[in-house]
Design a protein around this motif. Structure first.
Motif, PDB file in Angstrom:
ATOM      1  N   ASP A  42       1.209 -24.033 -40.286  1.00  0.00           N
ATOM      2  CA  ASP A  42       0.501 -23.366 -39.190  1.00  0.00           C
ATOM      3  C   ASP A  42      -0.300 -22.193 -39.743  1.00  0.00           C
ATOM      4  O   ASP A  42       0.186 -21.074 -39.841  1.00  0.00           O
ATOM      5  CB  ASP A  42       1.515 -22.888 -38.139  1.00  0.00           C
ATOM      6  N   TYR A  48       0.037 -25.713 -32.310  1.00  0.00           N
ATOM      7  CA  TYR A  48       0.330 -26.348 -33.597  1.00  0.00           C
ATOM      8  C   TYR A  48       1.530 -27.272 -33.470  1.00  0.00           C
ATOM      9  O   TYR A  48       2.530 -26.965 -32.812  1.00  0.00           O
ATOM     10  CB  TYR A  48       0.626 -25.318 -34.684  1.00  0.00           C
ATOM     11  N   ASN A  74      -0.108 -21.567 -28.537  1.00  0.00           N
ATOM     12  CA  ASN A  74       0.037 -22.053 -29.907  1.00  0.00           C
ATOM     13  C   ASN A  74       0.321 -23.547 -29.832  1.00  0.00           C
ATOM     14  O   ASN A  74       1.440 -23.970 -29.540  1.00  0.00           O
ATOM     15  CB  ASN A  74       1.172 -21.329 -30.634  1.00  0.00           C
TER      16      ASN A  74
END
Length: 428
Positions: free
Chosen positions: A374, A389, A387
């Protein structure tokens, strides 16, 4: 006397009016403004599988509302227009409106063995009133599982069946998909500001890779990998020739200078295709397997001989981006081919531009950050951005007839990764 003055004044007024009228009639008429026509595919699904009832909806948009209702007869451009049919044609656009749609479907000829792409034109278009400012591309894919294996490929399939108890035959050819792109937004350009979920659909063409051997099955996605071709090209354009805020800005010579150097602009006719090679099938057991699809190492820009290109400007080899792991989409793009040819011939301007990321290369703008870690490290509470990821992962379930992918991907002008999820399903 008063009557004389009145008649004289009236005559003068009449003369002035007549002179003005004569003057107006002698002036050249204002040139008519060209109404620009834009073809687009709103839902991003630009592929059709032959011998199916799939359709693609294509939108026609005008730069200015029409003064009177107008009909446009759309025609296909390509090697064999008889392979497709057009519905809702002619396209009628009402007075005061700017939009219309038509559909494209397979003519069910059942004769193609490789994908074929088509663009659009309009019959008898008046060039004094209209021009086509943006085209769209529809790709016709071979009917599912209609691809023919060579004797060598068939031998590999037979060996894998014997060794692992799996049959890859249904996975060779056209396979339908459904998926999503979760986009985080927070970019600067208008198309990239807002978070959104983009739907992926259509089909991908799979083939046995040249890297396959007796012990390791390897597949290539040769057409429309992950259903993302339309999305990738649209995004590339929005970051370059369609971007009048930064890249194609007349007051800033960087992007515009490249466009002039290689004759690339929003109206230039270009070809854009994508593939995803090297899907290695490993850990095969109990009818399931892992699909390895991430590339690692140095993402060098290669010349026509497949060798890295050295840049004297930066005293190092040119790379698409400074990452060590990425999803290895392979792009063929005519505008980039022209810039690369100049680079290979040591054109100093083209080389300098590429050294500083001023480029027509799709991989300079798409798929930038590492995917095995990440790189963004977004703190959702602190940054106020999701986020998204996720560690890249893919597997194939031979019993269920599915292949699933999940991976991170980012482009220029977004804050954080997009999360891409795709599922392929064999027809029963």
């Amino acid at each position: 006397m008063k009557a004389f003055h009145y008649l004289a004044a009236a005559a003068a007024l009449l003369f002035a009016f007549t002179a003005a009228s004569c003057s107006d009639s002698n002036e050249e008429p204002e040139p008519e403004v060209i109404n620009h026509i834009y073809f687009s595919i709103p839902d991003g699904n630009s592929s059709i599988t032959d011998n199916t009832d799939e359709t693609v909806t294509v939108a026609i948009s005008l730069s200015s509302p029409l003064a009177t209702a107008t009909s446009f007869t759309v025609e296909l451009t390509g090697s064999d227009a008889s392979l497709l049919t057009i519905g809702n044609n002619p396209v009628s656009i009402a007075a005061g409106s700017t939009t219309g749609t038509f559909t494209v479907a397979s003519a069910n000829a059942g004769t193609i063995t490789e994908s074929t792409s088509f663009g659009f034109t309009i019959r008898d278009l008046d060039p004094a009133k209209f021009d086509i400012a943006q085209n769209a591309t529809v790709t016709l894919l071979p009917a599912a599982n209609e691809s023919t294996l060579t004797p060598e490929e068939q031998a590999l399939v037979d060996q894998w069946r014997t060794a692992y108890g799996i049959d890859l035959t249904p996975w060779i050819g056209t396979v339908a998909l459904q998926g999503t792109i979760e986009f985080p937004g927070s970019g600067n350009r208008a198309p990239f500001i807002s978070p959104q979920t983009i739907q992926l659909s259509g089909s991908t063409v799979f083939a046995i890779s040249k890297d396959a051997d007796d012990t390791t099955p390897v597949l290539d996605m040769t057409e429309n990998p992950m259903g993302m071709t339309e999305y990738l090209y649209k995004t590339l354009r929005q970051l370059t020739v369609d971007d009048n805020e930064y890249f194609a800005l007349e007051d800033d010579g960087s992007g515009l200078e490249l466009m002039e150097l290689i004759n690339w602009n929003a109206k230039s006719e270009e070809s854009f295709t994508v593939s995803l090679p090297g899907l290695k099938i490993t850990d095969i057991q109990d009818g399931k397997a892992t699909v390895e699809f991430v590339a690692e190492g140095d993402d060098y820009i290669l010349n026509a001989q497949g060798e890295p290109i050295y840049s004297p400007n930066t005293d190092e080899y040119l790379t698409y981006y400074y990452h060590s792991s990425w999803i290895p989409f392979s792009y063929q793009f005519t505008a980039w081919n022209r810039q690369l040819a100049l680079i290979e011939n040591n054109d100093p301007i083209a080389m300098e531009m590429q050294s500083y990321g001023i480029s027509a290369a799709p991989a300079t703008h798409l798929g930038l950050s590492d995917v095995l870690e990440d790189s963004w490290e977004i703190d959702e509470d602190e940054d106020g951005v999701s986020n998204l990821y996720v560690a890249p992962h893919a597997e194939i379930d031979f019993n269920a007839g599915t292949m699933t992918f999940i991976f991170p991907f980012d482009t220029e002008d977004q804050y954080g990764y997009s999360r891409i999820t795709v599922t392929y399903t064999l027809q029963k």
